[in-house]
Scaffold this motif. Structure first.
Motif, PDB file in Angstrom:
ATOM      1  N   SER A 185       3.934  11.247  -1.912  1.00 56.52           N
ATOM      2  CA  SER A 185       3.582  11.992  -0.696  1.00 56.52           C
ATOM      3  C   SER A 185       4.838  12.614  -0.080  1.00 56.52           C
ATOM      4  O   SER A 185       4.744  13.499   0.759  1.00 56.52           O
ATOM      5  N   TRP A 216      -1.931  -0.705  -4.558  1.00 53.94           N
ATOM      6  CA  TRP A 216      -1.022  -1.829  -4.262  1.00 53.94           C
ATOM      7  C   TRP A 216      -1.029  -2.750  -5.472  1.00 53.94           C
ATOM      8  O   TRP A 216      -2.079  -3.313  -5.825  1.00 53.94           O
ATOM      9  N   TRP A 255       0.837  -1.213   0.000  1.00 55.78           N
ATOM     10  CA  TRP A 255       0.000   0.000   0.000  1.00 55.78           C
ATOM     11  C   TRP A 255       0.869   1.260   0.000  1.00 55.78           C
ATOM     12  O   TRP A 255       1.780   1.397   0.824  1.00 55.78           O
ATOM     13  N   HIS A 256       0.565   2.182  -0.870  1.00 53.89           N
ATOM     14  CA  HIS A 256       1.266   3.469  -0.883  1.00 53.89           C
ATOM     15  C   HIS A 256       0.464   4.517  -1.645  1.00 53.89           C
ATOM     16  O   HIS A 256      -0.503   4.197  -2.344  1.00 53.89           O
ATOM     17  N   THR A 257       0.887   5.740  -1.469  1.00 54.32           N
ATOM     18  CA  THR A 257       0.367   6.883  -2.230  1.00 54.32           C
ATOM     19  C   THR A 257       1.566   7.492  -2.921  1.00 54.32           C
ATOM     20  O   THR A 257       2.526   7.865  -2.247  1.00 54.32           O
ATOM     21  N   ASN A 309       0.558   7.030   4.609  1.00 56.21           N
ATOM     22  CA  ASN A 309       0.609   5.754   3.882  1.00 56.21           C
ATOM     23  C   ASN A 309       1.847   4.969   4.289  1.00 56.21           C
ATOM     24  O   ASN A 309       2.886   5.553   4.627  1.00 56.21           O
ATOM     25  N   THR A 311      -9.062   6.626   0.843  1.00 58.30           N
ATOM     26  CA  THR A 311      -8.655   7.262   2.098  1.00 58.30           C
ATOM     27  C   THR A 311      -9.722   8.245   2.577  1.00 58.30           C
ATOM     28  O   THR A 311      -9.689   8.676   3.726  1.00 58.30           O
ATOM     29  N   ASN A 353      -4.076  10.536  -6.141  1.00 59.24           N
ATOM     30  CA  ASN A 353      -3.207  10.224  -4.991  1.00 59.24           C
ATOM     31  C   ASN A 353      -3.684  10.862  -3.697  1.00 59.24           C
ATOM     32  O   ASN A 353      -3.267  10.444  -2.622  1.00 59.24           O
ATOM     33  N   TRP A 405      -5.082   5.029  -1.916  1.00 58.43           N
ATOM     34  CA  TRP A 405      -3.834   4.259  -1.911  1.00 58.43           C
ATOM     35  C   TRP A 405      -3.955   3.238  -3.053  1.00 58.43           C
ATOM     36  O   TRP A 405      -5.069   2.901  -3.478  1.00 58.43           O
ATOM     37  N   TYR A 407      -3.397   2.340   9.136  1.00 55.48           N
ATOM     38  CA  TYR A 407      -3.110   1.539   7.942  1.00 55.48           C
ATOM     39  C   TYR A 407      -4.059   0.337   7.836  1.00 55.48           C
ATOM     40  O   TYR A 407      -4.596   0.051   6.765  1.00 55.48           O
TER      41      TYR A 407
END
Ligand code: SIN
Length: 279
Positions: A103, A255, A98-100, A202, A131, A249, A253, A225
């Motif tokens: 950021s 993945w 998981w990420h944005t 994130n 989110t 973004n 998120w 999270y």
């Protein structure tokens, strides 16, 4: 406002399928409707697009300026297009958690347009999480606590020298000396398009809360999270050749699921410049 030029079908808690548009050729009324759908759903999924790199770039430029990625290998002859590639003999993929994106930048990117050129018959899906929906389902008490917090983000541990996966990503991710960014952003932002509140932390790039130690920050970050990643806030998109996903973004998120070892997966990504994010 409804939609006259496009068909928009919600995919789940986040994202919508858009049909009735050829992304290489559409008018400004259609663009206005796409903007509305993007604000409402945070990720737009398109099927059966037949885009040249020039078409992809032209589509992106209708939304704003392109961010030329500092770290990803670019498609030959097209510095604006980052290559998201995993070869059959490679084990690690790009974006496998998981990420944005971005950021860690002072002015984070608006979003990315990912176009599928070659995908495995099975596997290689991308998960998306809202989110904004995740913020809405927090208690009033935690919302109040988060409203006073700022989070620190960095690119160093992911893209910098000695980053964990530096060797395995060689040829796909580079330029480690450019990984010098650290940024502070409110832990909860007001989305610039929709006006909704969004949890802006994130697991990929957030380090800690400002004024808190890593150890103090970890339990609350971990809580957020697992909360954001719950199925109630997510959607799993299965790619086909010619699919394009355009995500925001500041509201999501993503993945990239790494479950297709031995197969090739190649997508082209264009990222758009954003604007400062604020509480
Ligand atoms: C990314 O994180 O941008 C890659 C997403 C994907 O390959 O599905």
């Amino acid at each position: 406002m409804g939609y006259d030029k496009i068909d928009v079908t919600p995919a789940g808690p986040v994202g919508a399928f858009v049909s009735g548009v050829d992304l290489s050729d559409f008018d400004n009324t259609t663009l206005d409707e796409l903007r509305q759908a993007f604000s409402e759903h945070s990720v737009l999924f398109f099927r059966n697009q037949n885009l040249t790199p020039e078409d992809h770039i032209a589509f992106a430029e209708r939304w704003g300026d392109i961010n030329v990625n500092r770290f990803f290998a670019a498609v030959d002859g097209y510095p604006q297009i980052a290559q998201v590639l995993k070869e059959p003999d490679q084990k690690i993929n790009i974006g496998g958690g998981w990420h944005t994106d971005h950021s860690y930048d002072q002015i984070p990117a608006l979003g990315s347009m990912l176009y599928a050129r070659e995908v495995p018959a099975v596997g290689g899906d991308t998960l998306y999480a809202s989110t904004c929906a995740a913020y809405d389902t927090l208690s009033d008490g935690l919302k109040e606590t988060l409203s006073g917090l700022t989070a620190i983000h960095s690119s160093r541990h992911v893209f910098g020298r000695n980053a964990e996966r530096e060797e395995a990503m060689s040829g796909r991710i580079g330029n480690p000396d450019a990984a010098t960014q650290d940024a502070e952003h409110p832990a909860v932002i007001t989305h610039p398009l929709s006006g909704r509140k969004s949890l802006y932390v994130n697991p990929g790039f957030t380090l800690r809360f400002k004024g808190w130690t890593d150890e103090e920050s970890a339990p609350l970050l971990q809580y957020l999270y697992q909360h954001i990643g719950q199925p109630e806030h997510t959607y799993r998109f299965s790619w086909e050749k010619g699919s394009l996903a355009f995500w925001d973004n500041r509201a999501t998120w993503h993945w990239a699921v790494n479950d297709y070892h031995g197969k090739r997966r190649l997508l082209h990504r264009i990222t758009l410049e954003g604007e400062p994010v604020a509480a």
